[in-house]
Write a protein that holds these residues in place. Structure first.
Motif, PDB file in Angstrom:
ATOM      1  N   GLU A 220       3.418  54.788  48.341  1.00 48.86           N
ATOM      2  CA  GLU A 220       2.796  53.453  48.338  1.00 48.86           C
ATOM      3  C   GLU A 220       1.391  53.469  47.772  1.00 48.86           C
ATOM      4  N   LYS A 221       1.007  54.619  47.206  1.00 47.31           N
ATOM      5  CA  LYS A 221      -0.386  54.804  46.781  1.00 47.31           C
ATOM      6  C   LYS A 221      -0.832  53.738  45.775  1.00 47.31           C
ATOM      7  N   ARG A 222      -2.002  53.203  46.018  1.00 47.50           N
ATOM      8  CA  ARG A 222      -2.629  52.306  45.032  1.00 47.50           C
ATOM      9  C   ARG A 222      -3.189  53.176  43.917  1.00 47.50           C
ATOM     10  N   GLU A 223      -2.774  52.910  42.686  1.00 54.13           N
ATOM     11  CA  GLU A 223      -3.225  53.757  41.573  1.00 54.13           C
ATOM     12  C   GLU A 223      -4.668  53.447  41.224  1.00 54.13           C
ATOM     13  N   LEU A 224      -5.451  54.479  41.038  1.00 54.65           N
ATOM     14  CA  LEU A 224      -6.841  54.331  40.593  1.00 54.65           C
ATOM     15  C   LEU A 224      -6.976  55.059  39.266  1.00 54.65           C
ATOM     16  N   LYS A 225      -8.047  54.768  38.541  1.00 54.26           N
ATOM     17  CA  LYS A 225      -8.270  55.533  37.308  1.00 54.26           C
ATOM     18  C   LYS A 225      -9.751  55.917  37.194  1.00 54.26           C
ATOM     19  N   PRO A 226     -10.047  57.040  36.530  1.00 54.37           N
ATOM     20  CA  PRO A 226     -11.444  57.431  36.369  1.00 54.37           C
ATOM     21  C   PRO A 226     -12.229  56.314  35.674  1.00 54.37           C
ATOM     22  N   GLY A 227     -13.458  56.096  36.156  1.00 56.29           N
ATOM     23  CA  GLY A 227     -14.299  55.041  35.585  1.00 56.29           C
ATOM     24  C   GLY A 227     -14.138  53.715  36.301  1.00 56.29           C
TER      25      GLY A 227
END
Ligand SMILES: Cc1ncc(COP(=O)(O)O)c(C=O)c1O
Length: 494
Positions: free
Chosen positions: A444-451
């Motif tokens: 169920e992880k909320r995707e994050l991205k660098p920056g």
């Protein structure tokens, strides 16, 4: 020699910051940054003043230590209602706060507003010349009062008299259970302070007694907070009755000043016409009457500091209900109160994702914000140093009600049992960096991205704010809650 705090802790250039950042979006700000949601903050300030007005017979003295800005001090004093023109009765915890507020205080004085500032802990003796300088600038009609809880300190304060215009006004600090500063009513140290004040009556005048029940943060319910407030008042009354017989105040006026945010905001639970509320008002009247019989005109005031911004530590006290609809105030304007919920958290720390570690057993991310930006204050409700709010998936106008989807929180929700909570928290922390940890099923992880920039709710607003020279102001009541509306410069240091 007294050195102005601003030499040690220079402040950022306010006009330059405003030129550069007002109108920009959150995602365009340098990180980490301290962000205040003015809408939530206004609600919290209004709610406090409304409860004081609705209950009647109580005064209020806001503490400015949490934010250290003149803009929020004004909101604490007068709320959002521009018709109010209340006295500038404040508590401070550093001389720097008074020095920073000085232009605002002088403007208040010019308009004829009463200035009455209380230094909220026993003062370190070397600060006395700087405080005396402030009293000299503000003039005799203004007041800077000190706290005492030790006979030697009374003597030291008396020695400052030649540089202090008028008498030096003090409150005795009463220990009502927090066991930081203060003396317990009727204890030997209490009487030692009283004896010394009696000897120094030509230089020092006793205005009242003060308590701060810091351990009310340990509470876990509305009842705990209300009981904490009652306990503080009872203890002060115990001391007040003893003092009334011993020391004749300059005028016949005397003040009981009590509170911390859980206990002071607990009065929102005591407005209206419930038996509990009637009982509380009756006890205030009884205290005033008892001192009146001794020829003393008693003012009972509450003080609090973190209530405008709130934080996760405050949510964990459950000192007020989450939802304002709880209040059964019959014809009273219940909408004037604010629930103790994430919707009313006023402070966020904006942080940037520096790297991600999705392959770890518990997915993790690195943010460029650690102890120096978030503080290292624990919150008893969860094992972390901040909770990541749902904002941040793109630089688009975003509304606070996006915190929930189909009634389900899109963040690590402290209202759920720990095992059911899902979301990113700041799980570990070092000096400049923090580790985000994903709590809940990895699927169920909320995707994050660098920056990517994230808004994080800190555990303790007073400490988190102290890492920053200014606050960027957003307004979640506006059409676009991600636009910076203003920049407020805060002071730091002592
Ligand atoms: C002496 C004193 N009084 C009042 C307050 C205000 O308490 P709170 O921050 O819980 O509102 C504080 C806060 O630390 C304090 O130290």
């Amino acid at each position: 020699m007294s050195i102005l705090n601003s030499y040690h802790y220079p402040k950022p250039a306010e006009e330059g910051l405003k030129l550069q950042y007002v109108g920009k979006r959150l995602a365009q700000l340098p990180t980490p940054a301290a962000i205040i949601d003015i809408a939530a903050t206004r609600r919290n300030c209004e709610a406090m003043l409304a409860a004081i007005e609705d209950i009647g017979g109580l005064d209020f003295r806001p503490h400015v230590k949490t934010h250290k800005t003149s803009e929020l001090t004004e909101l604490q004093i007068n709320g959002y209602d521009r018709k109010r023109d209340r006295a500038a009765k404040l508590v401070v915890s550093t001389v720097a706060e008074i020095e920073h507020l000085l232009p605002w205080l002088l403007e208040k004085k010019r308009k004829g507003t009463l200035i009455d500032v209380l230094y909220g802990l026993p003062v370190s003796p070397s600060s006395l010349p700087r405080l005396a300088a402030m009293v000299n600038v503000l003039g005799l009609s203004s007041n800077i009062s000190l706290l005492v809880d030790n006979p030697d300190c009374v003597d030291i304060i008396a020695k400052a008299k030649p540089s202090w215009p008028g008498v030096i006004e003090v409150f005795v600090k009463i220990d009502t259970g927090y066991h930081r500063a203060g003396v317990e009513p009727d204890s030997e140290p209490f009487w030692a302070v009283v004896r010394k004040l009696t000897q120094q009556q030509d230089k020092i005048h006793l205005r009242g007694i003060y308590s701060h029940l810091g351990n009310s943060y340990d509470g876990d319910s509305v009842e705990d907070a209300v009981n904490g407030l009652k306990l503080e008042l009872e203890k002060l009354h115990q001391a007040g009755k003893l003092l009334a017989g011993e020391i004749s105040p300059v005028s016949n006026a005397f003040i009981y000043s009590v509170g911390a945010t859980p206990t002071a905001t607990a009065v929102q639970n005591l407005a209206g016409d419930t038996p509990n509320a009637r009982g509380f008002r009756h006890s205030l009247t009884a205290m005033r009457r008892e001192l009146e019989n001794k020829g003393i005109d008693l003012t009972i005031e509450l003080h609090a500091g973190v209530y405008p911004l709130l934080d996760l530590q405050q949510l964990a006290t459950h000192a007020r209900p989450k939802n304002v609809n709880f209040y059964s105030l019959s014809s009273e304007p219940s909408h004037r109160y604010a629930g103790l919920s994430i919707a009313n958290l006023g402070l966020y720390i904006l942080a940037e994702v520096a790297s991600l570690y999705p392959h770890r057993a518990k997915p993790e991310g690195l943010i460029a914000a650690g102890t120096l930006a978030l503080g290292r204050e624990p919150c008893k409700a969860y094992p972390g140093w901040g909770i990541v709010s749902p904002w941040g998936d793109g630089d688009v106008a975003w509304h606070w009600n996006h915190n929930y989807e189909n009634g389900k929180a899109k963040f690590y929700d402290l209202d759920l049992p720990e095992a059911d909570r899902t979301g990113w928290i700041v799980g570990r922390i070092s000096q400049e960096h923090g580790m985000l940890t994903w709590e809940g099923p990895p699927s169920e992880k909320r995707e994050l991205k660098p920056g990517q920039k994230l808004l994080i709710w800190p555990n303790h607003a007073c400490i988190a704010g102290s890492g920053f020279g200014c606050y960027f102001i957003i307004d979640s009541d506006s059409a676009d809650s991600t636009v910076v509306r203003d920049v407020w410069v805060r002071c730091r240091g002592w």
